[in-house]
Design a protein around this motif. Sequence first.
Motif, PDB file in Angstrom:
ATOM      1  N   ILE A  93       0.833  -1.209   0.000  1.00 13.88           N
ATOM      2  CA  ILE A  93       0.000   0.000   0.000  1.00 13.88           C
ATOM      3  C   ILE A  93       0.863   1.253   0.000  1.00 13.88           C
ATOM      4  CG2 ILE A  93      -1.628   1.330   1.409  1.00 13.88           C
ATOM      5  CD1 ILE A  93      -2.836  -1.412   2.245  1.00 13.88           C
ATOM      6  N   VAL A  94       1.926   1.261   0.828  1.00  9.14           N
ATOM      7  CA  VAL A  94       2.832   2.416   0.873  1.00  9.14           C
ATOM      8  C   VAL A  94       3.500   2.621  -0.472  1.00  9.14           C
ATOM      9  CG1 VAL A  94       5.012   3.231   1.867  1.00  9.14           C
ATOM     10  CG2 VAL A  94       3.225   2.347   3.352  1.00  9.14           C
ATOM     11  N   SER A  95       3.897   1.538  -1.128  1.00  2.82           N
ATOM     12  CA  SER A  95       4.529   1.633  -2.436  1.00  2.82           C
ATOM     13  C   SER A  95       3.578   2.199  -3.489  1.00  2.82           C
ATOM     14  CB  SER A  95       5.019   0.254  -2.867  1.00  2.82           C
ATOM     15  OG  SER A  95       5.555   0.296  -4.153  1.00  2.82           O
ATOM     16  N   ILE A  96       2.350   1.747  -3.486  1.00  3.20           N
ATOM     17  CA  ILE A  96       1.364   2.230  -4.454  1.00  3.20           C
ATOM     18  C   ILE A  96       1.062   3.706  -4.225  1.00  3.20           C
ATOM     19  CG2 ILE A  96      -1.054   2.031  -5.174  1.00  3.20           C
ATOM     20  CD1 ILE A  96      -0.744  -1.014  -4.713  1.00  3.20           C
ATOM     21  N   ARG A 102       4.129  10.428  -6.591  1.00  4.07           N
ATOM     22  CA  ARG A 102       5.249  10.852  -7.435  1.00  4.07           C
ATOM     23  C   ARG A 102       4.790  11.126  -8.863  1.00  4.07           C
ATOM     24  NH1 ARG A 102      10.861   8.066  -6.770  1.00  4.07           N
ATOM     25  NH2 ARG A 102      10.397   9.006  -4.776  1.00  4.07           N
ATOM     26  N   GLY A 103       3.839  10.316  -9.349  1.00 10.03           N
ATOM     27  CA  GLY A 103       3.312  10.517 -10.703  1.00 10.03           C
ATOM     28  C   GLY A 103       2.535  11.828 -10.826  1.00 10.03           C
ATOM     29  N   ARG A 104       1.880  12.248  -9.779  1.00  9.43           N
ATOM     30  CA  ARG A 104       1.113  13.506  -9.814  1.00  9.43           C
ATOM     31  C   ARG A 104       2.006  14.722  -9.768  1.00  9.43           C
ATOM     32  NH1 ARG A 104      -4.205  12.548  -6.053  1.00  9.43           N
ATOM     33  NH2 ARG A 104      -5.171  10.992  -7.404  1.00  9.43           N
ATOM     34  N   ARG A 105       3.184  14.580  -9.140  1.00 13.45           N
ATOM     35  CA  ARG A 105       4.108  15.715  -9.030  1.00 13.45           C
ATOM     36  C   ARG A 105       4.708  16.113 -10.368  1.00 13.45           C
ATOM     37  NH1 ARG A 105       8.274  14.274  -4.656  1.00 13.45           N
ATOM     38  NH2 ARG A 105       6.770  12.928  -3.696  1.00 13.45           N
TER      39      ARG A 105
END
Length: 106
Positions: A93-96, A102-105
């Motif tokens: 869950i933490v990885s997802i 990170r993808g939104r940044r």
Amino acid sequence: MTVDRDTTAESERAVPVSGVSSADDTRRAKADDTRRTDEAAATPTVSTATVVAYAVAGAAVLGWFLFGWLVLQQGFVDSLGESAGAAFALLLIVSIVGTVRRGRRR
């Protein structure tokens, strides 16, 4: 005790026999210091909230193990396996969540 030359820090190495360093050595030393400072500044720090969240997650996994072992009386190995599975699920869950953030940044 032996020390490997590759693991000895530059600041710990012996001074040349002459004891006099050239201007070129001084420039290299300053460049190394600057590079080390830049690398240290570029290292991201972990926020207090992240450390607290990991501590809470670790306590929850330990609590889950103890609950299964002592209260439900499942057996040591079964409780250990169940808490390990819960820990791996939390890591997933933490990885997802980290990947999505990170993808939104970008």
